[in-house]
Design a protein around this motif. Sequence first.
Motif, mmCIF file in Angstrom:
data_model
loop_
_atom_site.group_PDB
_atom_site.id
_atom_site.type_symbol
_atom_site.label_atom_id
_atom_site.label_comp_id
_atom_site.label_asym_id
_atom_site.label_seq_id
_atom_site.Cartn_x
_atom_site.Cartn_y
_atom_site.Cartn_z
ATOM 1 N N ALA A 10 8.658 7.069 7.186
ATOM 2 C CA ALA A 10 7.850 6.708 8.343
ATOM 3 C C ALA A 10 6.375 6.672 7.958
ATOM 4 O O ALA A 10 5.929 7.460 7.129
ATOM 5 N N ALA A 11 5.635 5.751 8.572
ATOM 6 C CA ALA A 11 4.197 5.630 8.351
ATOM 7 C C ALA A 11 3.848 5.411 6.881
ATOM 8 O O ALA A 11 2.877 5.952 6.369
ATOM 9 N N THR A 12 4.708 4.640 6.183
ATOM 10 C CA THR A 12 4.475 4.309 4.779
ATOM 11 C C THR A 12 4.392 2.811 4.612
ATOM 12 O O THR A 12 5.250 2.070 5.104
ATOM 13 N N LEU A 13 3.360 2.350 3.945
ATOM 14 C CA LEU A 13 3.221 0.935 3.624
ATOM 15 C C LEU A 13 3.511 0.741 2.142
ATOM 16 O O LEU A 13 2.925 1.418 1.305
ATOM 17 N N SER A 14 4.426 -0.165 1.844
ATOM 18 C CA SER A 14 4.710 -0.523 0.456
ATOM 19 C C SER A 14 4.297 -1.966 0.229
ATOM 20 O O SER A 14 4.496 -2.817 1.101
ATOM 21 N N GLY A 15 3.740 -2.246 -0.934
ATOM 22 C CA GLY A 15 3.308 -3.604 -1.220
ATOM 23 C C GLY A 15 3.360 -3.941 -2.686
ATOM 24 O O GLY A 15 3.397 -3.051 -3.546
ATOM 25 N N GLY A 16 3.367 -5.238 -2.976
ATOM 26 C CA GLY A 16 3.227 -5.718 -4.347
ATOM 27 C C GLY A 16 1.774 -6.051 -4.585
ATOM 28 O O GLY A 16 1.399 -7.211 -4.711
ATOM 29 N N GLY B 220 -10.398 10.223 -6.691
ATOM 30 C CA GLY B 220 -11.452 9.345 -6.218
ATOM 31 C C GLY B 220 -12.045 9.905 -4.951
ATOM 32 O O GLY B 220 -11.947 11.115 -4.689
ATOM 33 N N THR B 221 -12.629 9.026 -4.148
ATOM 34 C CA THR B 221 -13.218 9.446 -2.878
ATOM 35 C C THR B 221 -12.630 8.674 -1.712
ATOM 36 O O THR B 221 -13.057 8.839 -0.571
ATOM 37 N N GLY B 222 -11.653 7.799 -1.987
ATOM 38 C CA GLY B 222 -11.142 6.881 -0.976
ATOM 39 C C GLY B 222 -10.254 7.510 0.065
ATOM 40 O O GLY B 222 -9.954 8.715 0.032
ATOM 41 N N PRO B 223 -9.751 6.692 0.993
ATOM 42 C CA PRO B 223 -8.947 7.199 2.102
ATOM 43 C C PRO B 223 -7.554 7.678 1.711
ATOM 44 O O PRO B 223 -6.902 8.366 2.482
ATOM 45 N N PHE B 224 -7.116 7.324 0.507
ATOM 46 C CA PHE B 224 -5.826 7.815 0.022
ATOM 47 C C PHE B 224 -6.009 8.444 -1.350
ATOM 48 O O PHE B 224 -6.900 8.057 -2.106
ATOM 49 N N LYS B 225 -5.167 9.419 -1.643
ATOM 50 C CA LYS B 225 -5.279 10.096 -2.924
ATOM 51 C C LYS B 225 -3.970 9.999 -3.708
ATOM 52 O O LYS B 225 -2.880 9.948 -3.144
ATOM 53 N N GLU C 121 2.413 6.073 -5.912
ATOM 54 C CA GLU C 121 2.399 6.562 -4.534
ATOM 55 C C GLU C 121 1.093 7.288 -4.255
ATOM 56 O O GLU C 121 0.635 8.113 -5.050
ATOM 57 N N LEU C 122 0.475 6.961 -3.133
ATOM 58 C CA LEU C 122 -0.730 7.626 -2.667
ATOM 59 C C LEU C 122 -0.447 8.296 -1.327
ATOM 60 O O LEU C 122 0.355 7.786 -0.533
ATOM 61 N N GLU D 17 0.600 7.613 6.436
ATOM 62 C CA GLU D 17 0.792 8.831 5.652
ATOM 63 C C GLU D 17 0.807 8.534 4.155
ATOM 64 O O GLU D 17 0.330 9.331 3.358
ATOM 65 N N ARG D 18 1.345 7.357 3.800
ATOM 66 C CA ARG D 18 1.466 6.994 2.396
ATOM 67 C C ARG D 18 1.238 5.494 2.206
ATOM 68 O O ARG D 18 1.541 4.699 3.094
ATOM 69 N N VAL D 19 0.762 5.144 1.014
ATOM 70 C CA VAL D 19 0.695 3.751 0.585
ATOM 71 C C VAL D 19 1.310 3.690 -0.804
ATOM 72 O O VAL D 19 0.988 4.509 -1.670
ATOM 73 N N ILE D 20 2.221 2.743 -1.004
ATOM 74 C CA ILE D 20 2.949 2.629 -2.271
ATOM 75 C C ILE D 20 2.744 1.247 -2.868
ATOM 76 O O ILE D 20 2.854 0.232 -2.175
ATOM 77 N N ASN D 21 2.448 1.219 -4.160
ATOM 78 C CA ASN D 21 2.310 -0.024 -4.905
ATOM 79 C C ASN D 21 3.534 -0.197 -5.781
ATOM 80 O O ASN D 21 3.763 0.584 -6.704
ATOM 81 N N ARG D 22 4.348 -1.222 -5.477
ATOM 82 C CA ARG D 22 5.548 -1.495 -6.256
ATOM 83 C C ARG D 22 5.239 -2.482 -7.373
ATOM 84 O O ARG D 22 4.433 -3.398 -7.206
#
Length: 527
Positions: A30-36, A194-199, A210-211, A225-230
């Motif tokens: 839930a609340a996770t965005l995954s992207g290429g 870093g200093t960004g919105p996700f770590k 995964e961030l 909650e999370r952002v994922i780069n596939r």
Amino acid sequence: MKLKMIASALAISAALLSAGAVSMAPAAQAATLSGGFDVGPGGFQGNFNPLAATAGFTWLSVYFEPLVSYDEKLQKVVGALADTYEVSPDQLTYTFKLADAKWHDGKPFTSRDAKFTIELAKDAKSGSVLAARLKAVASVEAPDEHTLVIKLSAPSASTLDTMTKVMMLPEHALASIPADQLAKNSWWSTTPIGTGPFKFTKYVTDQYVELAANTDYRGGKPALERVINRYFANPAAAIAALRAGEIQFTYVDSNDVSTFKGDEAFKVIEGDSFVVNYLGFNHDSPIWKDIRVRKAVMYAINRDAIIKSLYGGAAKPANCAYVVDQLVPQGVDTYAYDPEKAKKLLEEAGWAQINGDKPITLLTYYTTPLATNVLAAVQAMLAQVGINVVPRAVDTPTYNSIVLNPTPDVAQFQMVYAGLQNGPDAGSINVGLNEKQIPPAGPNVVRARMPDLNKALDSALAEPDASKRVAHYQDVCKVMNANLPWATLWVANRYGVVSAKLKDFTWTPAPGGGPYQAHPEKWSIAE
């Protein structure tokens, strides 16, 4: 090359890629965005070091941040980790007032970090691809914790543009690593901060990064909650994952766009790539010394047919590094398709004696199906006039290791198929063409040595009056068009496709993926 042949190449490529490999991925949450995020030109960098990155800033800027950035329309430079900035009237002093920010480990971000980062970016030993762009920086001062002052030895109109690409790095975490050991250090893919919105939380080799939300982010707690780069074996695999709902965003080639238009489950984002694609002549190779040979290459390629058939019309022919009307002067040669003229020029130049039908290595880092088909078309067209090129596609790190080598083997790349920014800052092309930027000094990989071109570029960058700078860039265009350091081809549109479930998601088809104001902290997914 007939249009039918080009279309056939497309069909064959599509069939070969229809069963593209699918990456292993984390279970949906839930609340996770995954992207290429790294699908497309430049592709996966092989590490996560923003100093060494030539692409992928769409992703890197989710957890690293620069002092300044472009707005999402790429029209103006605005503050990021700097709340404000000022440029002195003589354009020699840049003063940044820094935001109250924290690193992901809780330590404060200060001007010491900014000074450390810029000095590291200036140092070619660090593996920084920005070193050549920062040569005009004479000193970096940190008079107090929230003020940074950069002084130049001479005005350089591209300074702010370069600063948008310098992601701030933590002195306390990296100062102990020798500069010449930093580029490939495991820190970037294991414990970066870093200093960004996700770590950063984890990287599964060649599969995904995964961030997690940075709940202490100065811009407020992120909606996700999370952002994922596939990572994907090819664009076809990324598109399959998007359609299956495994990811919510990916870059796509122009020939894939039609399959998404009209589908309410997705939104297509289109924009100018600001990147001119070109065939770069290696000027250290004797086969390109005669201007008639370089002109023959231009006349031999039916750019209009390639744009219509392969790009679906989503590109503009380029007759120098620019296609923006105000930067292209009247009267430049359009090099309209004329294979008979190409043959005549080659005969006059003595091509049979210069090279004849010997194979010419055409090196590229573009590995997408579209690029493969483009190069197949170019290869066939050049063959029709007697120029035998053999495309060789490699990954970006391999490409860079070959072309940036101070003493390269000319046989490895007598020609390149590449792209370089022609905006939003028109001075961006300086590093790819100015003689002062020949490796190891900079990324003038074609080893262009043209005094008139150097003069035009230097004059444009040194002009403090923006209204007068346009005339200098027109001079750059004239010299490029007449002398052909490259065989300029086109500037293509760029596309992304997002799930309709994504809300407040900003993606701009920027060169190298930006960076720009994307506000990842606002991204969300509708239930």
